[in-house]
Write a protein that holds these residues in place. Structure first.
Motif, PDB file in Angstrom:
ATOM      1  N   THR A 157       0.848  -1.187   0.000  1.00 20.74           N
ATOM      2  CA  THR A 157       0.000   0.000   0.000  1.00 20.74           C
ATOM      3  C   THR A 157       0.885   1.239   0.000  1.00 20.74           C
ATOM      4  N   ALA A 158       0.657   2.124  -0.948  1.00 26.28           N
ATOM      5  CA  ALA A 158       1.409   3.378  -1.023  1.00 26.28           C
ATOM      6  C   ALA A 158       0.455   4.545  -0.826  1.00 26.28           C
ATOM      7  N   GLN A 159       0.940   5.564  -0.142  1.00 28.84           N
ATOM      8  CA  GLN A 159       0.159   6.775   0.103  1.00 28.84           C
ATOM      9  C   GLN A 159       1.012   7.982  -0.250  1.00 28.84           C
ATOM     10  N   LEU A 160       0.384   8.961  -0.895  1.00 20.12           N
ATOM     11  CA  LEU A 160       1.024  10.243  -1.175  1.00 20.12           C
ATOM     12  C   LEU A 160       0.368  11.261  -0.247  1.00 20.12           C
ATOM     13  N   CYS A 161       1.171  11.846   0.639  1.00 20.60           N
ATOM     14  CA  CYS A 161       0.653  12.786   1.630  1.00 20.60           C
ATOM     15  C   CYS A 161       1.060  14.205   1.247  1.00 20.60           C
ATOM     16  N   GLN A 162       0.142  15.144   1.427  1.00 23.23           N
ATOM     17  CA  GLN A 162       0.375  16.519   0.997  1.00 23.23           C
ATOM     18  C   GLN A 162       1.343  17.280   1.891  1.00 23.23           C
ATOM     19  N   SER A 163       1.514  16.831   3.137  1.00 23.31           N
ATOM     20  CA  SER A 163       2.466  17.479   4.037  1.00 23.31           C
ATOM     21  C   SER A 163       2.910  16.477   5.097  1.00 23.31           C
ATOM     22  N   SER A 164       4.038  16.782   5.710  1.00 21.34           N
ATOM     23  CA  SER A 164       4.581  15.905   6.744  1.00 21.34           C
ATOM     24  C   SER A 164       5.535  16.697   7.622  1.00 21.34           C
ATOM     25  N   SER A 165       5.632  16.285   8.867  1.00 18.55           N
ATOM     26  CA  SER A 165       6.620  16.893   9.754  1.00 18.55           C
ATOM     27  C   SER A 165       7.966  16.183   9.645  1.00 18.55           C
ATOM     28  N   SER A 166       8.056  15.107   8.896  1.00 17.41           N
ATOM     29  CA  SER A 166       9.316  14.384   8.707  1.00 17.41           C
ATOM     30  C   SER A 166      10.276  15.209   7.857  1.00 17.41           C
ATOM     31  N   THR A 167      11.564  15.122   8.197  1.00 16.31           N
ATOM     32  CA  THR A 167      12.601  15.799   7.420  1.00 16.31           C
ATOM     33  C   THR A 167      13.766  14.850   7.193  1.00 16.31           C
ATOM     34  N   CYS A 168      14.571  15.161   6.200  1.00 19.34           N
ATOM     35  CA  CYS A 168      15.726  14.322   5.887  1.00 19.34           C
ATOM     36  C   CYS A 168      16.825  14.438   6.939  1.00 19.34           C
ATOM     37  N   GLU A 169      16.715  15.393   7.853  1.00 20.93           N
ATOM     38  CA  GLU A 169      17.707  15.520   8.916  1.00 20.93           C
ATOM     39  C   GLU A 169      17.557  14.422   9.979  1.00 20.93           C
ATOM     40  N   GLU A 170      16.410  13.769  10.022  1.00 26.56           N
ATOM     41  CA  GLU A 170      16.207  12.693  10.987  1.00 26.56           C
ATOM     42  C   GLU A 170      17.147  11.536  10.657  1.00 26.56           C
ATOM     43  N   GLN A 171      17.785  10.979  11.659  1.00 25.90           N
ATOM     44  CA  GLN A 171      18.769   9.927  11.454  1.00 25.90           C
ATOM     45  C   GLN A 171      18.141   8.542  11.619  1.00 25.90           C
ATOM     46  N   ASP A 172      18.620   7.587  10.859  1.00 25.66           N
ATOM     47  CA  ASP A 172      18.266   6.169  10.937  1.00 25.66           C
ATOM     48  C   ASP A 172      16.830   5.849  10.519  1.00 25.66           C
ATOM     49  N   PHE A 173      15.845   6.603  11.003  1.00 26.26           N
ATOM     50  CA  PHE A 173      14.441   6.373  10.643  1.00 26.26           C
ATOM     51  C   PHE A 173      13.658   7.656  10.894  1.00 26.26           C
ATOM     52  N   PHE A 174      12.473   7.743  10.274  1.00 27.15           N
ATOM     53  CA  PHE A 174      11.606   8.891  10.501  1.00 27.15           C
ATOM     54  C   PHE A 174      10.806   8.648  11.773  1.00 27.15           C
ATOM     55  N   LYS A 175      10.736   9.643  12.628  1.00 28.86           N
ATOM     56  CA  LYS A 175      10.025   9.521  13.899  1.00 28.86           C
ATOM     57  C   LYS A 175       8.551   9.879  13.740  1.00 28.86           C
TER      58      LYS A 175
END
Length: 156
Positions: A124-142
């Protein structure tokens, strides 16, 4: 004998009309081009997620889970595209089952591309219009449960 040779070329009015037509064509075509570029970037991220999913399934077939050990996700085959970083979503210590995962692609430049794309173990894939996740997060997205907003199935 000819008194005056006839001049060949464009008049100023003809030249301005040609420039105006070209400007109108560019004004109409440029937004479509930008939309095409954004769709192509999302599709490249989706393809990377699918490639990672295949790698994850091979790992699961050999190890009966998606982790290296109880505290670490396995290494992803593709960790980035030109415009997106790719990581697991959620802490591996917090998973309730060894047979679930979610991987997410987040744009390097969130100003230009605020959307994120994620894929889980069911395909299942989802495209979300916004997120608080950033590429600065290490190892995994919180914060996987509350990070993404306004999600729709992808591809739709």
């Amino acid at each position: 004998m000819e008194k005056f040779a006839k001049s060949r070329g464009f008049t100023l009015v003809e030249l301005l009309a040609g420039v105006a037509i070209i400007a109108i064509l560019i004004a109409v075509a440029y937004p479509s081009y930008l939309n095409y570029v954004k769709r192509a970037r999302i599709h490249a991220a989706y393809q990377a997620l699918l490639d990672n999913a295949q790698s994850l399934e091979r790992h699961y077939a050999n190890h009966a889970n998606f982790k290296k050990n109880s505290t670490t996700w396995m290494d992803l085959a593709i960790t980035q595209t030109q415009h997106f970083c790719i990581r697991f979503q959620g802490n591996p210590r917090g998973t309730t089952s060894d047979s679930i995962y979610s991987i997410k692609a987040v744009a390097w430049d969130k100003e230009q591309e605020p959307r994120v794309l994620w894929l889980n173990q069911n395909g299942t894939a989802q495209l979300c219009q916004s997120s608080s996740s950033t590429c600065e997060e290490q190892d995994f997205f919180k914060n996987p449960a509350r990070a993404d907003k306004n999600c729709q199935p992808y591809p739709s």
